[in-house]
Scaffold this active site. Structure first.
Site, PDB file in Angstrom:
ATOM      1  N   GLY A  38       0.837  -1.203   0.000  1.00 34.78           N
ATOM      2  CA  GLY A  38       0.000   0.000   0.000  1.00 34.78           C
ATOM      3  C   GLY A  38       0.871   1.251   0.000  1.00 34.78           C
ATOM      4  N   THR A  93       2.098 -12.268   8.764  1.00 29.93           N
ATOM      5  CA  THR A  93       1.063 -11.226   8.871  1.00 29.93           C
ATOM      6  C   THR A  93      -0.306 -11.864   9.062  1.00 29.93           C
ATOM      7  OG1 THR A  93       2.341  -9.654   7.578  1.00 29.93           O
ATOM      8  CG2 THR A  93      -0.033  -9.309   7.640  1.00 29.93           C
ATOM      9  N   TYR A 146       0.439 -17.930   1.525  1.00 26.13           N
ATOM     10  CA  TYR A 146      -0.769 -17.093   1.568  1.00 26.13           C
ATOM     11  C   TYR A 146      -1.986 -17.952   1.910  1.00 26.13           C
ATOM     12  CZ  TYR A 146      -4.299 -13.756  -0.191  1.00 26.13           C
ATOM     13  OH  TYR A 146      -5.379 -12.894  -0.327  1.00 26.13           O
TER      14      TYR A 146
HETATM   15  P1  NAD Z   1      -3.179  -4.650  -0.987  1.00 28.15           P
HETATM   16  O1  NAD Z   1      -1.840  -5.281  -1.129  1.00 28.15           O
HETATM   17  O2  NAD Z   1      -3.504  -3.493  -1.839  1.00 28.15           O
HETATM   18  O3  NAD Z   1      -3.456  -4.244   0.524  1.00 28.15           O
HETATM   19  C1  NAD Z   1      -2.876  -4.869   1.633  1.00 28.15           C
HETATM   20  C2  NAD Z   1      -2.368  -3.778   2.580  1.00 28.15           C
HETATM   21  O4  NAD Z   1      -1.858  -4.383   3.768  1.00 28.15           O
HETATM   22  C3  NAD Z   1      -1.241  -2.945   1.983  1.00 28.15           C
HETATM   23  O5  NAD Z   1      -1.519  -1.580   2.164  1.00 28.15           O
HETATM   24  C4  NAD Z   1      -0.023  -3.383   2.757  1.00 28.15           C
HETATM   25  O6  NAD Z   1       0.975  -2.371   2.819  1.00 28.15           O
HETATM   26  C5  NAD Z   1      -0.634  -3.736   4.105  1.00 28.15           C
HETATM   27  N1  NAD Z   1       0.143  -4.696   4.902  1.00 28.15           N
HETATM   28  C6  NAD Z   1       0.588  -5.911   4.510  1.00 28.15           C
HETATM   29  N2  NAD Z   1       1.241  -6.519   5.508  1.00 28.15           N
HETATM   30  C7  NAD Z   1       1.199  -5.681   6.565  1.00 28.15           C
HETATM   31  C8  NAD Z   1       1.713  -5.747   7.899  1.00 28.15           C
HETATM   32  N3  NAD Z   1       2.409  -6.806   8.335  1.00 28.15           N
HETATM   33  N4  NAD Z   1       1.491  -4.696   8.727  1.00 28.15           N
HETATM   34  C9  NAD Z   1       0.806  -3.611   8.302  1.00 28.15           C
HETATM   35  N5  NAD Z   1       0.302  -3.498   7.057  1.00 28.15           N
HETATM   36  C10 NAD Z   1       0.499  -4.516   6.193  1.00 28.15           C
HETATM   37  O7  NAD Z   1      -4.253  -5.836  -1.229  1.00 28.15           O
HETATM   38  P2  NAD Z   1      -5.838  -5.794  -1.293  1.00 28.15           P
HETATM   39  O8  NAD Z   1      -6.247  -6.361  -2.592  1.00 28.15           O
HETATM   40  O9  NAD Z   1      -6.347  -4.471  -0.891  1.00 28.15           O
HETATM   41  O10 NAD Z   1      -6.202  -6.888  -0.183  1.00 28.15           O
HETATM   42  C11 NAD Z   1      -6.674  -6.506   1.100  1.00 28.15           C
HETATM   43  C12 NAD Z   1      -7.064  -7.755   1.876  1.00 28.15           C
HETATM   44  O11 NAD Z   1      -8.104  -8.463   1.190  1.00 28.15           O
HETATM   45  C13 NAD Z   1      -5.908  -8.748   2.069  1.00 28.15           C
HETATM   46  O12 NAD Z   1      -5.989  -9.319   3.349  1.00 28.15           O
HETATM   47  C14 NAD Z   1      -6.180  -9.801   1.023  1.00 28.15           C
HETATM   48  O13 NAD Z   1      -5.676 -11.062   1.407  1.00 28.15           O
HETATM   49  C15 NAD Z   1      -7.699  -9.798   0.960  1.00 28.15           C
HETATM   50  N6  NAD Z   1      -8.176 -10.267  -0.355  1.00 28.15           N
HETATM   51  C16 NAD Z   1      -8.165  -9.438  -1.436  1.00 28.15           C
HETATM   52  C17 NAD Z   1      -8.600  -9.919  -2.661  1.00 28.15           C
HETATM   53  C18 NAD Z   1      -8.653  -9.050  -3.891  1.00 28.15           C
HETATM   54  O14 NAD Z   1      -9.042  -9.555  -4.949  1.00 28.15           O
HETATM   55  N7  NAD Z   1      -8.346  -7.776  -3.844  1.00 28.15           N
HETATM   56  C19 NAD Z   1      -9.031 -11.245  -2.785  1.00 28.15           C
HETATM   57  C20 NAD Z   1      -8.997 -12.057  -1.656  1.00 28.15           C
HETATM   58  C21 NAD Z   1      -8.592 -11.556  -0.432  1.00 28.15           C
END
Ligand code: NAD
Ligand code: UDP
Length: 312
Positions: A38, A93, A146
């Site tokens: 992010g 995480t 994951y």
């Molecule tokens: P993204 O990578 O844009 O967002 C994840 C955020 O978490 C990022 O801002 C990252 O910097 C932060 N982050 C990661 N590890 C961290 C830590 N240890 N401490 C603090 N911050 C941390 O991804 P997204 O698509 O927005 O996904 C958000 C959530 O939804 C995730 O948990 C992901 O597994 C879940 N998800 C998303 C999708 C999708 O299609 N977008 C599908 C299934 C699940």
């Protein structure tokens, strides 16, 4: 339900949209993020709001966080392209980070939402996938860091609910797309859109016959809010995602039409353990949350392409 929330992963793609929605709903919002995948840019437009705070920290370091009414745990890299480079960070995480937030919720009597994933079903042998399907995950494969850590994250939520009566709800998110995905994120929608806008060929992995459903971000945020607001969801799990299954080859064709480009399609090897078919059974979300997706793929892609165009 109260009016303050922590959004862990709040500077990411989904998290930044959720912060926006919670502020619009009158919440005080603490965005917690390590700016790994992010960026501050994703939430910079919210920072002048005095009900919004950004805390740059890593969940794995058990940071000091304020007491809130609701915790949304969206922190985790989610692109398969990152699984090779950051396997330990991702695994921890979703396990240690989840434990930390569950303890924080317990300490402050907060309600927690855990963002799980369709990846808990692995390469599914049941289609479409209902919440009762236990999945087919390769725990030692390239996606294991994951998939399996999300599975254990879910197990922890069940344990905290059983042992301490913690109000924690789990959402299995299926492929979601929209503005603020990084063009170089590696996931298929931003990759295809940025390739098409640059006039590069679209890289379809395998023969492109593998399928997914795609959910537009606004629909997903509606779903997440509905999960938090529905009383009966305590301790429960629900699929939230798109309904219309399409092949990746067809997705590439749609992108080429929308972007009006000279790009073509090139075929590259299919990554190991790439699921062949995926579609959520969303009947539970329809019944319990009164939720279903409303934004069609063409509309969603058109909204997303404008954003990708701006960032290239
Ligand atoms: P993204 O990578 O844009 O967002 C994840 C955020 O978490 C990022 O801002 C990252 O910097 C932060 N982050 C990661 N590890 C961290 C830590 N240890 N401490 C603090 N911050 C941390 O991804 P997204 O698509 O927005 O996904 C958000 C959530 O939804 C995730 O948990 C992901 O597994 C879940 N998800 C998303 C999708 C999708 O299609 N977008 C599908 C299934 C699940
Ligand atoms: N994919 C592709 N080309 C790309 C990126 C992804 O063909 O440049 C395929 C990938 O192999 C998978 C699908 O698109 O079958 C969705 O991939 P993504 O990484 O978006 O999410 P996944 O559903 O695999 O978690």
């Amino acid at each position: 339900m109260g009016d303050s929330a922590i959004v862990a992963g709040g500077a990411g793609f989904l998290g930044s949209h959720l912060c926006e929605r919670l502020l619009a709903d009158g919440y005080e919002v603490v965005c917690v993020d390590n700016f790994g995948s992010g960026t501050y840019d994703n939430v910079a437009h919210l920072d002048s709001n005095d009900r919004f705070e950004v805390v740059e920290t890593d969940l794995r370091e058990s940071p000091d966080l304020p007491a809130v009414d609701e915790i949304y745990h969206l922190a985790s890299r989610a692109s398969p392209a990152d699984f090779t480079e950051f396997p330990v960070r991702i695994a921890l995480t979703n396990t240690e980070g989840t434990r930390f937030l569950l303890d924080h919720a317990l300490e402050h009597d907060a309600t927690m939402l855990f963002a799980s994933t369709s990846e808990v079903y692995g390469d599914p042998k049941v289609h479409p996938q209902p919440e009762s399907y236990t999945g087919n995950v390769n725990i030692r494969g390239p996606r294991g860091c994951y998939d399996e850590s999300k599975r254990f994250g879910e197990t922890l939520t069940v344990a905290y609910n059983d042992a301490y009566d913690l109000d924690v709800r789990t959402v299995r998110i299926f492929n979601t797309y929209g503005p603020r995905m990084r063009p170089d994120d590696g996931r298929v929608v931003p990759t295809f859109l940025s390739q098409a806008l640059r006039g590069e060929d679209l890289t379809v992995y395998g023969d492109g016959s593998q399928t997914r459903t795609f959910c537009y971000v606004d629909d997903m945020i509606d779903g997440l809010r509905a999960v938090m607001r529905t009383d009966d969801m305590k301790g429960d799990v629900v699929n939230v995602g798109g309904e219309n299954e399409i092949s990746i080859r067809t997705l590439a064709e749609r992108v080429l039409e929308i972007c009006d480009t000279d790009s073509d399609v090139v075929y590259e090897p299919l990554p190991e353990d790439d699921p062949t078919r995926r579609r959520p059974d969303i009947s539970k979300a329809q019944e319990m949350l009164d939720w279903e997706p409303v934004v069609g793929l063409e509309t969603g892609l058109e909204r997303t392409v404008e954003d990708v165009d701006r960032t290239l």
